[in-house]
Motif scaffolding. Structure first.
Motif, PDB file in Angstrom:
ATOM      1  N   ASP A   1       5.790  -0.451   0.349  1.00 51.95           N
ATOM      2  CA  ASP A   1       5.359   0.316   1.510  1.00 51.95           C
ATOM      3  C   ASP A   1       4.249  -0.434   2.253  1.00 51.95           C
ATOM      4  N   ARG A   2       3.835   0.118   3.371  1.00 51.13           N
ATOM      5  CA  ARG A   2       2.876  -0.573   4.233  1.00 51.13           C
ATOM      6  C   ARG A   2       1.585  -0.922   3.489  1.00 51.13           C
TER       7      ARG A   2
ATOM      8  N   ARG B   1       0.115  -4.668   2.469  1.00 50.98           N
ATOM      9  CA  ARG B   1      -1.247  -5.089   2.834  1.00 50.98           C
ATOM     10  C   ARG B   1      -2.002  -5.585   1.604  1.00 50.98           C
TER      11      ARG B   1
ATOM     12  N   PHE C   1      -0.829  -6.611   6.700  1.00 48.77           N
ATOM     13  CA  PHE C   1       0.557  -6.158   6.813  1.00 48.77           C
ATOM     14  C   PHE C   1       1.444  -7.306   7.273  1.00 48.77           C
TER      15      PHE C   1
ATOM     16  N   ASP D   1       5.567  -8.371   8.277  1.00 40.75           N
ATOM     17  CA  ASP D   1       6.855  -7.778   8.625  1.00 40.75           C
ATOM     18  C   ASP D   1       7.968  -8.355   7.750  1.00 40.75           C
TER      19      ASP D   1
END
Length: 206
Positions: free
Chosen positions: A35-36, A40, A46, A48
Motif C-alpha cells: 500500500d501507499r 513510502r 512513494f 509508482d
C-alpha cells in the motif's frame, strides 16, 4: 488466542531464497501489492508502479539475493541482500518489505534471521541498512539485530557487525521458545513441523 493465530499463520507459510528466474515476477508482484504507506517506508518515498517494475528487473539482474516469505504460495514479505559492488562504501545493503496482511506475526524477524544466515554464508562481515525516519517498526527491528542507526537527511542509516553477536544462537533460542509455546496451543501434523524446521535452517526432517 494470539499464539494460536501465529501458529496457524506459520502452518501455511514457508521461507526460501528465490531463484533468479523467479525473482522478477514474484518480487515485482509483491512490491506492487504494497500500500501507499508501505511503499513510502520501503523506498523512503512513494514510488509508482513503473518504478517498482524497473526496480524488480534490476534486482533480478544485478546479483541481489531475494529471501521470500510465502503464505499460501504467495510472496507476502521479502528480504533483499544487495551485493557490495552496488554500494559506494562496498558494504552489502539490505532491505525489507512486508505486506499489511501478514504484519504483527514476526515475519520481519524471520526474514532478518534468514538473511543474516545467508550473508554469513557469503562471507560478509558487515551489512548496511537504511530506513525512513518514519518507519519505526523497521528501525526497532534493525536495533534488535544490533544495527547502530544514525539519523540524517530524513533517513536512519547504520551497519550491522556480523562478527560481534552470535545471531545463530539467538535464532535457535527464539525458535525453541516459539515451538514450546506453539505446542501448548496446537497439535500440528508432521508436514507442518518439517516446514518449520526448514524455515529456521535446522536442516531436513527425516
Amino acid at each position: 488466542m494470539y499464539l494460536t493465530h501465529i501458529a496457524a499463520a506459520l502452518a501455511n507459510s514457508s521461507v526460501r531464497t528465490l531463484s533468479q528466474q523467479e525473482e522478477l515476477p514474484l518480487l515485482r508482484d509483491h512490491l506492487l501489492r504494497l500500500d501507499r504507506t508501505s511503499r513510502r517506508d520501503r523506498f523512503h518515498g512513494f514510488m509508482d508502479d513503473s518504478f517498482i517494475e524497473r526496480y524488480a528487473e534490476k534486482c533480478a539482474n544485478d546479483g541481489t539475493t531475494i529471501i521470500a516469505f510465502f503464505e499460501n504460495g504467495v510472496v507476502r514479505g521479502a528480504a533483499e541482500l544487495h551485493p557490495p559492488d552496488q554500494s559506494p562504501d562496498s558494504l552489502p545493503e539490505i532491505a525489507f518489505s512486508v505486506e499489511a496482511s501478514v504484519r504483527r506475526r514476526g515475519v520481519g524477524s524471520i526474514l532478518f534471521r534468514k538473511l543474516i544466515t545467508v550473508a554469513r554464508a557469503k562471507g560478509y562481515k558487515s551489512l548496511r541498512i537504511t530506513t525512513g525516519a518514519q518507519n519505526e517498526p523497521m528501525r526497532a527491528l534493525a536495533n534488535k539485530f544490533g544495527a547502530q542507526l544514525v539519523f540524517r537527511h530524513g533517513e536512519s542509516t547504520g551497519t550491522i557487525d556480523l562478527t560481534k553477536q552470535d545471531h545463530t544462537e539467538l535464532a535457535t533460542t527464539w525458535a525453541d521458545s516459539t515451538l514450546n509455546a506453539v505446542r501448548t496451543v496446537a497439535n500440528f501434523n508432521r508436514a507442518y513441523w518439517r516446514m518449520l524446521l526448514r524455515m529456521y535452517g535446522w536442516g531436513r526432517a527425516a
